[in-house]
Design a protein around this motif. Sequence first.
Motif, PDB file in Angstrom:
ATOM      1  N   CYS A 160       0.831  -1.206   0.000  1.00  0.00           N
ATOM      2  CA  CYS A 160       0.000   0.000   0.000  1.00  0.00           C
ATOM      3  C   CYS A 160       0.861   1.250   0.000  1.00  0.00           C
ATOM      4  O   CYS A 160       0.355   2.360   0.093  1.00  0.00           O
ATOM      5  CB  CYS A 160      -0.974   0.004   1.174  1.00  0.00           C
ATOM      6  SG  CYS A 160      -0.251   0.560   2.723  1.00  0.00           S
ATOM      7  N   GLY A 161       2.174   1.095  -0.094  1.00  0.00           N
ATOM      8  CA  GLY A 161       3.043   2.253  -0.236  1.00  0.00           C
ATOM      9  C   GLY A 161       4.051   2.459   0.882  1.00  0.00           C
ATOM     10  O   GLY A 161       4.812   3.418   0.850  1.00  0.00           O
TER      11      GLY A 161
ATOM     12  N   GLU B  21     -12.244   4.442 -13.055  1.00  0.00           N
ATOM     13  CA  GLU B  21     -12.083   3.219 -13.838  1.00  0.00           C
ATOM     14  C   GLU B  21     -11.122   3.446 -14.994  1.00  0.00           C
ATOM     15  O   GLU B  21     -10.313   2.567 -15.324  1.00  0.00           O
ATOM     16  CB  GLU B  21     -13.447   2.778 -14.378  1.00  0.00           C
ATOM     17  CG  GLU B  21     -13.370   1.434 -15.093  1.00  0.00           C
ATOM     18  CD  GLU B  21     -14.712   0.995 -15.660  1.00  0.00           C
ATOM     19  OE1 GLU B  21     -15.757   1.568 -15.247  1.00  0.00           O
ATOM     20  OE2 GLU B  21     -14.717   0.090 -16.492  1.00  0.00           O
TER      21      GLU B  21
ATOM     22  N   ILE C 208      -8.581   5.621 -15.194  1.00  0.00           N
ATOM     23  CA  ILE C 208      -7.185   5.753 -14.748  1.00  0.00           C
ATOM     24  C   ILE C 208      -6.630   4.420 -14.250  1.00  0.00           C
ATOM     25  O   ILE C 208      -5.530   4.018 -14.604  1.00  0.00           O
ATOM     26  CB  ILE C 208      -7.067   6.817 -13.638  1.00  0.00           C
ATOM     27  CG1 ILE C 208      -7.466   8.196 -14.158  1.00  0.00           C
ATOM     28  CG2 ILE C 208      -5.659   6.850 -13.054  1.00  0.00           C
ATOM     29  CD1 ILE C 208      -6.513   8.795 -15.168  1.00  0.00           C
ATOM     30  N   LEU C 209      -7.425   3.761 -13.390  1.00  0.00           N
ATOM     31  CA  LEU C 209      -6.890   2.538 -12.785  1.00  0.00           C
ATOM     32  C   LEU C 209      -6.981   1.341 -13.711  1.00  0.00           C
ATOM     33  O   LEU C 209      -6.181   0.416 -13.633  1.00  0.00           O
ATOM     34  CB  LEU C 209      -7.623   2.240 -11.466  1.00  0.00           C
ATOM     35  CG  LEU C 209      -7.435   3.282 -10.362  1.00  0.00           C
ATOM     36  CD1 LEU C 209      -8.210   2.883  -9.117  1.00  0.00           C
ATOM     37  CD2 LEU C 209      -5.961   3.466 -10.020  1.00  0.00           C
TER      38      LEU C 209
ATOM     39  N   ARG D 163      -6.909  17.042  -5.259  1.00  0.00           N
ATOM     40  CA  ARG D 163      -7.582  16.880  -6.550  1.00  0.00           C
ATOM     41  C   ARG D 163      -8.189  15.499  -6.671  1.00  0.00           C
ATOM     42  O   ARG D 163      -7.819  14.574  -5.941  1.00  0.00           O
ATOM     43  CB  ARG D 163      -6.578  17.051  -7.691  1.00  0.00           C
ATOM     44  CG  ARG D 163      -5.746  18.310  -7.623  1.00  0.00           C
ATOM     45  CD  ARG D 163      -4.589  18.226  -8.610  1.00  0.00           C
ATOM     46  NE  ARG D 163      -3.667  17.143  -8.296  1.00  0.00           N
ATOM     47  CZ  ARG D 163      -2.757  16.678  -9.149  1.00  0.00           C
ATOM     48  NH1 ARG D 163      -2.656  17.206 -10.360  1.00  0.00           N
ATOM     49  NH2 ARG D 163      -1.939  15.703  -8.791  1.00  0.00           N
TER      50      ARG D 163
ATOM     51  N   ILE E 133      -7.618  13.299  -8.885  1.00  0.00           N
ATOM     52  CA  ILE E 133      -6.611  12.293  -9.227  1.00  0.00           C
ATOM     53  C   ILE E 133      -5.906  11.791  -7.973  1.00  0.00           C
ATOM     54  O   ILE E 133      -5.514  10.618  -7.891  1.00  0.00           O
ATOM     55  CB  ILE E 133      -5.596  12.837 -10.263  1.00  0.00           C
ATOM     56  CG1 ILE E 133      -4.710  11.699 -10.816  1.00  0.00           C
ATOM     57  CG2 ILE E 133      -4.730  13.927  -9.688  1.00  0.00           C
ATOM     58  CD1 ILE E 133      -5.420  10.717 -11.699  1.00  0.00           C
ATOM     59  N   ASP E 134      -5.768  12.652  -6.954  1.00  0.00           N
ATOM     60  CA  ASP E 134      -5.115  12.236  -5.711  1.00  0.00           C
ATOM     61  C   ASP E 134      -5.962  11.192  -5.004  1.00  0.00           C
ATOM     62  O   ASP E 134      -5.438  10.234  -4.438  1.00  0.00           O
ATOM     63  CB  ASP E 134      -4.910  13.449  -4.798  1.00  0.00           C
ATOM     64  CG  ASP E 134      -4.061  14.523  -5.438  1.00  0.00           C
ATOM     65  OD1 ASP E 134      -4.359  15.720  -5.261  1.00  0.00           O
ATOM     66  OD2 ASP E 134      -3.092  14.149  -6.134  1.00  0.00           O
TER      67      ASP E 134
ATOM     68  N   GLU F 264      -5.726   7.885  -6.757  1.00  0.00           N
ATOM     69  CA  GLU F 264      -4.515   7.164  -6.351  1.00  0.00           C
ATOM     70  C   GLU F 264      -4.731   6.448  -5.032  1.00  0.00           C
ATOM     71  O   GLU F 264      -4.319   5.300  -4.855  1.00  0.00           O
ATOM     72  CB  GLU F 264      -3.329   8.120  -6.226  1.00  0.00           C
ATOM     73  CG  GLU F 264      -2.066   7.379  -5.784  1.00  0.00           C
ATOM     74  CD  GLU F 264      -0.838   8.262  -5.705  1.00  0.00           C
ATOM     75  OE1 GLU F 264       0.172   7.914  -6.339  1.00  0.00           O
ATOM     76  OE2 GLU F 264      -0.883   9.283  -5.010  1.00  0.00           O
TER      77      GLU F 264
ATOM     78  N   LEU G 294      -2.505  -2.077  -6.433  1.00  0.00           N
ATOM     79  CA  LEU G 294      -2.081  -1.914  -7.820  1.00  0.00           C
ATOM     80  C   LEU G 294      -1.755  -3.257  -8.446  1.00  0.00           C
ATOM     81  O   LEU G 294      -1.866  -3.434  -9.661  1.00  0.00           O
ATOM     82  CB  LEU G 294      -0.855  -0.990  -7.893  1.00  0.00           C
ATOM     83  CG  LEU G 294      -1.080   0.469  -7.474  1.00  0.00           C
ATOM     84  CD1 LEU G 294       0.219   1.259  -7.600  1.00  0.00           C
ATOM     85  CD2 LEU G 294      -2.176   1.115  -8.291  1.00  0.00           C
TER      86      LEU G 294
END
Lengths: 686, 336
Positions: free
Chosen positions: A28-29, A308, A310-311, A352, A354-355, A358, A366
């Motif tokens: 998860c990062g 959908e 983007i991912l 935003r 997009i954030d 993510e 991912l």
Amino acid sequence: MKVSLKWLQDHVKVDLPVEDVAHRLTMCGLNCEAIEKHGDDHVFELEVASNRPDHLGHRGVARELACLLGIDLKPLNLDYPVVDKDPQGRSLDEVATVVVDDEDRCGRYTVRVAVALEPVVSPPWLQKRLLAVGLRSINLVVDLTNYVLMDLGQPLHAFDLDLLVGEEIVVRRALHGEKFEAIDGSQHELDSEDLVIADSTRAVALAGVMGGTQTEVSGTTQRILLESAWFDPVPVRETSRRLLLNSDSSYRFERRVDVDGADIASRRFFHLLCKETKTQVLSGCLETVRDGLMKSSPPITVRPQRTELILGVAIPEPEMAKMLSGLGFKHEATDSSTGTWTAPSWRADCTREIDLIEEIGRIYGLDQVPDRQMEVRTVPEDEQAQLVERVKSLLEGTGHHESLTFSFGSAEEFVEIEDWWCVGEPWVVRNPVRSNEGILRRSILPGLLSCVRGNRVHGVESVRLFEVARVFHRREGVDRPIEKIHLAWVHSIFEGLSGTEAYREVRGVADAVLDLLRIDKDLRSSVTWNPVPEDSAMIPGSTAALHISTDRLGIVGAVKLDGVTGETWCGELDLGSLIDHASIEQRFEEFSRQPGVRRDLNIVIADEILWRDISSEVEAAELNNLEDLTFVDMYRGKQVPTGHKSVTFNLTFRAGDRTLTHDEVDETVQGLIERLQDRLQAKLRT
Amino acid sequence: MNQGSSKDLDTLELEALRAIQSAVDASALEEVRVGVLGKKGSLKGVLRNLGSLPADQRPAFGARANVVKEKVEAALTEAKERLGVVSTASQSEKASVSGADVTLPGRRVPRGSRHPVQQVSARMIKIFGNLGFQVADGPEVEDEWHNFTGLNISVDHIARDPSENFYLQDDLLMRSQTSTVQVRVMEGTPPPLRIIAPGKVFRPDTVDATHSYMFHQLEGLVIEEGITFGHLKSTLLTFFQQLLQDDGMKLRLRPSFFPFTEPSAEVDLYWRGKWMEMGGCGMVDPNVLESVGVDPEKWTGFAFGLGIERVAMATFNIPDIRYFSENDVRFLQQFS
């Protein structure tokens, strides 16, 4: 950052095996680089991303786990008993004052005070937690400030109130030259760019970086003043960088701590303090906040179809909503198919759509996104690349090893070669890693010759290297470097060829490259090689330069390398410019099957006359059916008068359509001999 | 006799060659040889006339005669071969040929080599070429816009720090990543785009076994309609499969942060028993698209940057990055 599993479990109920926890965090990062066993605990070494300061505390990491597992964080207890007045009957604002002079650098400053503190040794649970993350126990108050920092990611600092002169705190710029001794013993001289926490007489802490020795809390401190603040990231980083002083606190402030968290951390501290010892915490909180700092962030709309796209995977909306809530995002009421959310105060990085997409991707995983093939596409031919490739193959095929040298050079060795290529100041690198690499090179040769020296000195006897790379020229009126592509090659062979033979071998490479490139027919007559005068870095008399019209496009010559016996020869071409004149096309041309007639000529000429004089006479003579002119040999010595040399060359004649007779050729050759006698005072040798 | 001399040579040559052509066996050939080249042969006869030529014509005449002699000799040899004749002369040739020590090694043929970093780069370009990626290029000296602002790197981001870059002057620096080429390509060409850009990048770093201040990256950029993270995954997986040709290889994309991609991921590769970081990737951040005038609502895309030295060191088992720039021949020739 070191993260203890047991500590995480204080915040979230997780029963997974250790490796699974590590894997979930990584995916998860929060990359887990190592796991260490600590008694009955395990400590993860986690890599925290620079835009996630909220991961610099155990609760922030626990929140990720909770979200991944779909469960809630355990609540955080912030309660503690308060008194309105201290034993002297004073309230908080009578016991201490706070003035913030510089709100630009100090966005929020909160102060709470505890008196009648009974000193005790830190309890085992606290010592154990601190040890797990690599901190040692000092005293209860300091330990708790460190604990809260590691727990919530919020730096705290406790002052001994009895040591604060005037019982006041002033947050101000340091005076130029103001002295400060930090708690690690280091001495510093500050300047007006630094922000300090001061009492009425002197600086007692370097804001956001480190406290001072004079007011630090000890085992006998009875009254403490707790600072929990929000300092602007950039000034903290600059001060820390300049004074070469950093800490767990400065690390977090530099990355932006949570503004709301300042108060929470302070209360958490006192909750824990009251549990561990006897003390009286004065009610209230002295606080300043910069206008606008704590405003809530604007709402963000997240569109499912955009998510959908983007991912690359369709996630049901309730699932996405649960992920975002789990991370602390607040769902605004909505009646459309999109969701509107506000980011929590500790997520300044999310502004935003997009954030948020993510975030959803991270928590979804991912690695769970299915692979998708792209459409087939074709790529056009790249002629320039093909030509460079052919040139490289030629160099490789003739025994040269491709090298890789640095783009930086020094202004010391072989400067004249660089100057020959490009007159004018080289471009300078402000902070080179090595002091002798402070300029951008204008020629590949200095660096390549250095490699030759390295090879020869280390025992390699035969060195043939080449490189195709960029060099950086300065052109008047242009405010950035002109980048050119050069080809350079070097020959340095122990007991190898020398003199003219060595020159011819190195020069042969240049001739082959020009031949390969098929320079435009109309330019061929303006391709000339001429001797270079004494001022190049090459050995005088050894060097020739290639020109096409007046453009300098190549150089070939010998250099003397320190520590290397024998001759080192080298050449360099402006390959980029030559390719501009080149033709990639390969077209059939009919060739003659008629037998040719070859004539060898041996002439004696004065020393000063060069091959180019002979060849240009032959060219100017425009001999019929001349196919080829080839140099054979040159001789000085017995049988040749002093000041003269003997040159042998042969001419090949061939007609396209018939056999040439010897008579025809004789006549042509005779005409040439007369011309050479006339114009070069050549004498035919019997 | 003067003007006729060269005619004599011409005639002699023609007649000799004709005779050789029509010879049917070894003895006929021998007859021609003696008749032309022998002590009392026709060539000698013509040469006797040399003295009667003016001095300045003698060298040319002599040279011509030599040529004729060589031609006749060559024709004789060829005829002998044709007739399958073994002559006394070729017998001595044979002796010298068969006297060679045939167990001697051959004379060294000079073989150069390509630098391992360039070899890996070339392979990567080829594989991506098969996937439809065109090679793009950009300058090694960049300005602040292309290296930072256009890539959504904010003014106080630590990436801009002088300690992290080689600045030449305020606005110019050595590029610290090949992502600069993304910006340049998008500025110059409207989408759809599919490019790779291999090249040198520069970052001040203490030089050790795995770090150098100049190294190579391969940048990739795809901007098309409908591009998703799934396409990014697939592209990288296909690439590494082609590059390594190893079923035991595993690819992992692990969430991370770069200012110019969102979502971002680190590219981890499991190969030959260990995990290695190969570079970074992600979906191109809408801020980047907007800064180059591309509409993020219409176009989406991904980008990636892979470290070429890392791949080379793993592929060829090279333990220290400094070998690449030392250029010792004993290192370089191992890759010929």
